[in-house]
Design a protein around this motif. Structure first.
Motif, short mmCIF file in Angstrom:
data_model
loop_
_atom_site.label_atom_id
_atom_site.label_comp_id
_atom_site.label_asym_id
_atom_site.label_seq_id
_atom_site.Cartn_x
_atom_site.Cartn_y
_atom_site.Cartn_z
N MET A 19 6.67 -17.81 5.73
CA MET A 19 6.64 -19.10 5.07
C MET A 19 7.93 -19.36 4.28
SD MET A 19 4.79 -21.68 4.78
CE MET A 19 4.28 -23.03 3.82
N ARG A 20 8.46 -18.28 3.68
CA ARG A 20 9.71 -18.44 2.95
C ARG A 20 10.85 -18.87 3.85
NH1 ARG A 20 10.29 -13.50 -1.21
NH2 ARG A 20 8.36 -13.97 -2.23
N GLN A 21 10.86 -18.32 5.05
CA GLN A 21 11.93 -18.64 5.99
C GLN A 21 11.86 -20.11 6.39
OE1 GLN A 21 14.35 -16.70 6.59
NE2 GLN A 21 15.40 -17.89 8.14
N VAL A 22 10.64 -20.62 6.59
CA VAL A 22 10.47 -22.04 6.94
C VAL A 22 10.94 -22.92 5.78
CG1 VAL A 22 8.76 -23.81 7.49
CG2 VAL A 22 8.58 -21.55 8.53
N ALA A 23 10.57 -22.56 4.56
CA ALA A 23 11.00 -23.33 3.39
C ALA A 23 12.51 -23.30 3.24
CB ALA A 23 10.32 -22.80 2.14
N ARG A 24 13.10 -22.13 3.50
CA ARG A 24 14.56 -22.01 3.39
C ARG A 24 15.26 -22.88 4.43
NH1 ARG A 24 18.40 -18.56 1.26
NH2 ARG A 24 20.18 -18.14 2.61
N VAL A 25 14.77 -22.86 5.66
CA VAL A 25 15.37 -23.68 6.71
C VAL A 25 15.18 -25.17 6.40
CG1 VAL A 25 15.18 -24.32 9.15
CG2 VAL A 25 15.16 -21.91 8.48
N ALA A 26 13.99 -25.53 5.89
CA ALA A 26 13.74 -26.93 5.53
C ALA A 26 14.66 -27.37 4.40
CB ALA A 26 12.27 -27.11 5.14
N THR A 27 14.86 -26.51 3.43
CA THR A 27 15.75 -26.83 2.31
C THR A 27 17.18 -27.02 2.78
OG1 THR A 27 14.35 -25.58 0.80
CG2 THR A 27 16.58 -26.03 0.08
N ALA B 115 15.37 -29.76 -4.11
CA ALA B 115 15.37 -28.84 -5.24
C ALA B 115 13.99 -28.24 -5.46
CB ALA B 115 15.84 -29.57 -6.50
N ALA B 116 12.95 -29.06 -5.34
CA ALA B 116 11.59 -28.55 -5.52
C ALA B 116 11.24 -27.54 -4.43
CB ALA B 116 10.60 -29.70 -5.51
N THR B 117 11.66 -27.82 -3.21
CA THR B 117 11.40 -26.89 -2.11
C THR B 117 12.11 -25.56 -2.36
OG1 THR B 117 11.26 -28.75 -0.58
CG2 THR B 117 11.55 -26.58 0.38
N ALA B 118 13.33 -25.62 -2.86
CA ALA B 118 14.07 -24.38 -3.14
C ALA B 118 13.41 -23.57 -4.24
CB ALA B 118 15.51 -24.71 -3.51
#
Length: 107
Positions: free
Chosen positions: A1-9, A43-46
């Motif tokens: 999930m972290r990887q998806v959030a990082r890519v989305a950010t 910023a919130a996603t990060a």
């Protein structure tokens, strides 16, 4: 999930940077609001991704510039404006008189 959030950010941040070069140059309020909302989501996603967010010295400089811009956006009370910049106060008074507004309101 972290990887998806990082890519989305990263994707959202890239889109903001690329589109803001063209969009912010027009300085329309609606465009600025869209870019600001997108940057806030980025910023919130990060922050919410659970990863450690590090701040380099450049980040602190940019935050300082952002705060300076925010302070500059606050209207000055008439008494301060007329003492600091009397010519600007005259221009604001003339502009407000054209629209039938109180010339001594914050400018």
């Amino acid at each position: 999930m972290r990887q998806v959030a990082r890519v989305a950010t990263i994707a959202l941040l890239s889109a903001i940077v690329v589109s803001s070069v063209l969009a912010i140059g027009t300085v329309h309020t609606s465009v600025l609001l869209i870019v600001a909302i997108a940057a806030s989501i980025c910023a919130a996603t990060a922050v919410l991704s659970g990863g450690r967010v590090s701040a380099s010295p450049l980040v602190w400089v940019l935050l300082g510039l952002m705060l300076l811009t925010l302070v500059q956006a606050v209207p000055l009370p008439w008494a301060i404006l007329s003492r600091c910049a009397p010519q600007n106060a005259d221009i604001w008074a003339g502009e407000r008189a054209l629209f039938g507004l109180d010339a001594r309101a914050a400018a």
